[in-house]
Scaffold this motif. Structure first.
Motif, PDB file in Angstrom:
ATOM      1  N   THR A 123      -1.405  -0.059   2.260  1.00 40.93           N
ATOM      2  CA  THR A 123      -2.593  -1.089   2.437  1.00 40.93           C
ATOM      3  C   THR A 123      -2.879  -1.930   1.215  1.00 40.93           C
ATOM      4  O   THR A 123      -2.938  -3.238   1.244  1.00 40.93           O
ATOM      5  CB  THR A 123      -3.619  -0.221   2.872  1.00 40.93           C
ATOM      6  N   ILE A 124      -2.795  -1.262  -0.074  1.00 38.76           N
ATOM      7  CA  ILE A 124      -3.255  -2.038  -1.286  1.00 38.76           C
ATOM      8  C   ILE A 124      -2.115  -3.056  -1.469  1.00 38.76           C
ATOM      9  O   ILE A 124      -2.393  -3.912  -1.920  1.00 38.76           O
ATOM     10  CB  ILE A 124      -3.167  -0.947  -2.523  1.00 38.76           C
ATOM     11  N   ASN A 125      -0.801  -2.407  -1.120  1.00 44.20           N
ATOM     12  CA  ASN A 125       0.275  -3.517  -1.777  1.00 44.20           C
ATOM     13  C   ASN A 125       0.742  -4.747  -0.534  1.00 44.20           C
ATOM     14  O   ASN A 125       1.024  -5.682  -0.967  1.00 44.20           O
ATOM     15  CB  ASN A 125       1.450  -2.739  -2.013  1.00 44.20           C
ATOM     16  N   TYR A 126       0.297  -4.375   0.840  1.00 42.75           N
ATOM     17  CA  TYR A 126       0.718  -5.212   1.845  1.00 42.75           C
ATOM     18  C   TYR A 126      -0.416  -5.777   2.779  1.00 42.75           C
ATOM     19  O   TYR A 126      -0.022  -6.157   3.860  1.00 42.75           O
ATOM     20  CB  TYR A 126       2.022  -4.508   2.424  1.00 42.75           C
ATOM     21  N   GLU A 135      -9.279  -7.408   4.981  1.00 47.77           N
ATOM     22  CA  GLU A 135      -9.888  -6.831   6.147  1.00 47.77           C
ATOM     23  C   GLU A 135      -9.547  -5.119   6.145  1.00 47.77           C
ATOM     24  O   GLU A 135     -10.327  -4.435   6.388  1.00 47.77           O
ATOM     25  CB  GLU A 135      -9.811  -7.420   7.296  1.00 47.77           C
ATOM     26  N   GLU A 136      -8.227  -5.033   6.183  1.00 51.34           N
ATOM     27  CA  GLU A 136      -7.569  -3.900   6.135  1.00 51.34           C
ATOM     28  C   GLU A 136      -7.995  -2.922   4.898  1.00 51.34           C
ATOM     29  O   GLU A 136      -7.995  -1.600   4.991  1.00 51.34           O
ATOM     30  CB  GLU A 136      -6.242  -3.965   6.031  1.00 51.34           C
ATOM     31  N   SER A 164       3.966  -2.265   6.974  1.00 57.23           N
ATOM     32  CA  SER A 164       2.927  -2.847   7.733  1.00 57.23           C
ATOM     33  C   SER A 164       2.022  -1.519   7.642  1.00 57.23           C
ATOM     34  O   SER A 164       2.091  -0.433   8.177  1.00 57.23           O
ATOM     35  CB  SER A 164       3.168  -2.939   9.209  1.00 57.23           C
ATOM     36  N   PRO A 165       0.631  -1.812   7.009  1.00 53.96           N
ATOM     37  CA  PRO A 165      -0.112  -0.650   6.894  1.00 53.96           C
ATOM     38  C   PRO A 165      -0.718  -0.295   8.361  1.00 53.96           C
ATOM     39  O   PRO A 165      -1.065   1.017   8.395  1.00 53.96           O
ATOM     40  CB  PRO A 165      -1.422  -1.569   6.359  1.00 53.96           C
ATOM     41  N   ALA A 166      -0.744  -0.949   9.375  1.00 56.90           N
ATOM     42  CA  ALA A 166      -1.238  -0.516  10.731  1.00 56.90           C
ATOM     43  C   ALA A 166      -0.027   0.174  11.399  1.00 56.90           C
ATOM     44  O   ALA A 166      -0.554   1.575  11.895  1.00 56.90           O
ATOM     45  CB  ALA A 166      -1.407  -1.706  11.634  1.00 56.90           C
ATOM     46  N   VAL A 167       1.017   0.028  10.949  1.00 57.85           N
ATOM     47  CA  VAL A 167       2.273   1.021  11.554  1.00 57.85           C
ATOM     48  C   VAL A 167       2.432   2.416  10.596  1.00 57.85           C
ATOM     49  O   VAL A 167       2.496   3.219  11.399  1.00 57.85           O
ATOM     50  CB  VAL A 167       3.720   0.373  11.373  1.00 57.85           C
ATOM     51  N   GLU A 219      -2.332   9.253   0.704  1.00 55.08           N
ATOM     52  CA  GLU A 219      -1.784   8.295  -0.330  1.00 55.08           C
ATOM     53  C   GLU A 219      -0.868   7.428   0.373  1.00 55.08           C
ATOM     54  O   GLU A 219      -0.940   6.292  -0.342  1.00 55.08           O
ATOM     55  CB  GLU A 219      -1.273   9.230  -1.346  1.00 55.08           C
ATOM     56  N   SER A 220      -0.136   7.408   1.215  1.00 58.91           N
ATOM     57  CA  SER A 220       0.825   6.637   1.659  1.00 58.91           C
ATOM     58  C   SER A 220       0.030   5.739   2.381  1.00 58.91           C
ATOM     59  O   SER A 220       0.392   4.409   2.428  1.00 58.91           O
ATOM     60  CB  SER A 220       1.961   7.264   2.521  1.00 58.91           C
TER      61      SER A 220
END
Length: 504
Positions: free
Chosen positions: A376-379, A383-384, A297-300, A370-371
Motif C-alpha cells: 500500500t505504501i509503495n503502490y 485514500e488506501e 495492487s494493494p486491494a488484491v 507487513e505485506s
C-alpha cells in the motif's frame, strides 16, 4: 623437577588471553566486560599439577589447543584431567542449545530445542556424523564467544568431516533412516547459523532443511512410532515453515501427509499444532503466488491475505486452555520503558514450546500485515494509505508480544528485571538462560525490522540480539544486531497515516 614459577591463580580465560585477572567471584571483571563466561578462579588443588613436567604437543594438534599433556614420572601413571577440546565443545553446545531430558521431565516441558540430542549421542559413535557435527557447532560457538580463530578452523574441519560421514550414511539403507542421521542433517543448518554471520545464510540453511525433509520422506510413516522421531519431525517442520516463509516459496505438499501421521486424535495440542501448520501452508502458497506474479495492487494483496489472517484469529480463539499465557507488569524500579514511560510487560507461558508457537503465530501475522502495508505504501493511493491503521496496530501488538516473551524464553523471570528502557541497568543473566535463545533470533529481527517499530524498541531488540550472540556464540545474532542498529526509524512525516497509534 623443573621450576615453572609461581602457579597462577587467574581464571582460565584470562590466562588464555594473557591478561591480568582480578579474581573476583563469581566472575572476574575482565570476563564480565568482554561478555565471556568466566570459569571462576581455580582452587589451590587445581594448580598444583602445574609443577609437573610436560612434553610439548605437536604444532596444530588438538592437544595444542588445550595445553600439552602431563609427562609421567618414574614409576607413576599420570591421568589427564583436562577434557579434550571436542568434549568441551560438545558440552558447551548441549548446555547452551539443548534442553536436558531431566529438565523436560521435571518441569513438564513439551518439545523444546534439541532435547533429543543427549539420548541420541549415547548410542552414536564418537566418529559418527551426529557426534562430529555437534562438536563442530560447539567449537564454532566457543570460537565466537571467545574470539578464538584456531577453534573456528577446527570447527570447519569437523563440519567437513560430518558432511563426508553423512554422504556415507545416506547411502546405507539402515543408517539413512535412523534418528541420528536426521538429527545430524538438521544440525547442519544450526552450524550455518552459529558460524556464518551473513544474513544471507538462509539459502544454505534452507538447503539443509530441504535435505532433512527428504530424509523424512525416505523414513516413511513407521518413523513416528517413537517419541524421539516425533519430536525430530515437529522441530523439522517448524524449520521448514520458517525457511519457506523467509524465502517466500510454497511448503512441500507431502508435509501435510507427514503431519497427519503424527497426529494423535486424543491430544488437542497436536491437533492445534497441525491446524496452525495448515494455515501456514495456505499462507506460504499465497505469498509465493504474490511474488511469482509480481502483484502490486494493494486491494488484491489485501483480498488474498486477509482471509488467512481471519482464520488465524479463529484458530487463536479455539486454542485449549493449556495454551494461554499470563501477562504481568514489572514493578521493579528502573524498569520503565523509554517509549512513553509505561512499565515493561512480561508474559508467563505454560512451557517453552507454547511460547515458541505463540511467537510463530505473531511472525505469521506480521508477514501478512507487513505485506499489506508495504504494498500500500509503495503502490497505493492516498485514500488506501489512510486505511492502514489496523495493520499498523496489529504489527505493534505482535512486536510487543514477541518482546514480552523474551524474559520467559531466556529464563529471566526470577528477578523480573528485563527493561526495554535500560538493558544495562537490568541486564538478564543469560549464563543461566534456557537453551531456547536461538528461537528468538528471527522473531526479534523481524519485529525490529518493521517500520512501525519505534527506535527505542528497535535499539532494545538489537541489544538483546547482541547479548544472545555474545553469550551463545551465535554470529548471526551479532549481524542482526548490527543491521538493526544501522536502521533508522521512519520520520513522523512518513508515519502520518498511522499517527493515531504513534502519538507524538
Amino acid at each position: 623437577m623443573v621450576n615453572t614459577g609461581k602457579p597462577s591463580m587467574a581464571c582460565a580465560t584470562c590466562k588464555t588471553r594473557r591478561i591480568k585477572c582480578d579474581r573476583l567471584q563469581p566472575e572476574c571483571s575482565a570476563c564480565k566486560r568482554a561478555g565471556w563466561i568466566c570459569p571462576g578462579v581455580p582452587s589451590e588443588a587445581d594448580v598444583v599439577f602445574r609443577h609437573h613436567r610436560r612434553r610439548p604437543a605437536p604444532p596444530g594438534s588438538q592437544q595444542a589447543s588445550i595445553g600439552p599433556p602431563l609427562e609421567p614420572r618414574d614409576g607413576q601413571r599420570i591421568i589427564e584431567l583436562a577434557p579434550s577440546i571436542t568434549d568441551r565443545a560438545t558440552a558447551f553446545f548441549l548446555y547452551q542449545y539443548a534442553f536436558s531430558p531431566e529438565l523436560c521431565a521435571s518441569t513438564g516441558i513439551s518439545p523444546g530445542v534439541h532435547e533429543h540430542l543427549p539420548v541420541l549421542l549415547q548410542h552414536e559413535p564418537s566418529t559418527g556424523a551426529l557426534s562430529t557435527i555437534v562438536s563442530a557447532a560447539g567449537l564454532a560457538a566457543l570460537a565466537n564467544a571467545g574470539a578464538s580463530t584456531p577453534w573456528k578452523y577446527d570447527a570447519y574441519r569437523s563440519y567437513g568431516k560430518a558432511l563426508q560421514q553423512l554422504q556415507v550414511d545416506l547411502q546405507d539403507p539402515v543408517r539413512m533412516k535412523s534418528d541420528g542421521t536426521l538429527a545430524a542433517v538438521m544440525l547442519m543448518g544450526t552450524f550455518e547459523m552459529i558460524s556464518n554471520g551473513d544474513l544471507t545464510c538462509m539459502e544454505s540453511f534452507g538447503r539443509h532443511t530441504i535435505a532433512g525433509a527428504q530424509c523424512v520422506q525416505l523414513r516413511g510413516p513407521s518413523q513416528f512410532r517413537n517419541l524421539v522421531s516425533i519430536i525430530l519431525f515437529i522441530q523439522l517442520r517448524r524449520l521448514i515453515v520458517s525457511t519457506c516463509h523467509q524465502l517466500q516459496v510454497p511448503l512441500p505438499y507431502t508435509l501435510k501427509t507427514w503431519s497427519r501421521w503424527t497426529e494423535d486424535p486424543q491430544k488437542k495440542d497436536e491437533a492445534s499444532l497441525n491446524r496452525f501448520f495448515e494455515l501456514n501452508e495456505d499462507l506460504a502458497a499465497i505469498r509465493a503466488e504474490i511474488k511469482r506474479k509480481a502483484i502490486r495492487s494493494p486491494a488484491v494483496v489485501a483480498a488474498m491475505l486477509t482471509p488467512i489472517d481471519d482464520k488465524l484469529e479463529d484458530w487463536k480463539s479455539k486454542l485449549p486452555d493449556s495454551w494461554y499465557f499470563r501477562s504481568y507488569r514489572s514493578l521493579v524500579p528502573g524498569t520503565s520503558s523509554a517509549a512513553g514511560g509505561q512499565m515493561f510487560q512480561y508474559d508467563e507461558y505454560p512451557d517453552f514450546w507454547v511460547a515458541s508457537t505463540w511467537n510463530n503465530y505473531r511472525m505469521v501475522r506480521i508477514l501478512i500485515h507487513e505485506s499489506i502495508m508495504t504494498t500500500t505504501i509503495n503502490y497505493g493511493t492516498d485514500e488506501e494509505k489512510t486505511g492502514l491503521g489496523q495493520s499498523a496496530k496489529v504489527l505493534a501488538e505482535m512486536t510487543n508480544g514477541i518482546c514480552s516473551s523474551v524474559p520467559y524464553i531466556m529464563g529471566d523471570r526470577c528477578n523480573r528485571r528485563y527493561s526495554r528502557g535500560s538493558l544495562e541497568a537490568a541486564r538478564p543473566d543469560l549464563r543461566r538462560a534456557k537453551p531456547g535463545g536461538c528461537t528468538l533470533l528471527w522473531p526479534l529481527f523481524l519485529a525490529g525490522s518493521l517500520s512501525t517499530t519505534p527506535k527505542d524498541q528497535r535499539d532494545w531488540i538489537a541489544r538483546v540480539l547482541r547479548e544472545l550472540g555474545l553469550r551463545m556464540g551465535i554470529q548471526l545474532a551479532i549481524s542482526m544486531a548490527i543491521k538493526l542498529e544501522q536502521t533508522t526509524s521512519f520520520s513522523d512525516a512518513d508515519l502520518w497515516y498511522i499517527g493515531e497509534f504513534f502519538p507524538s
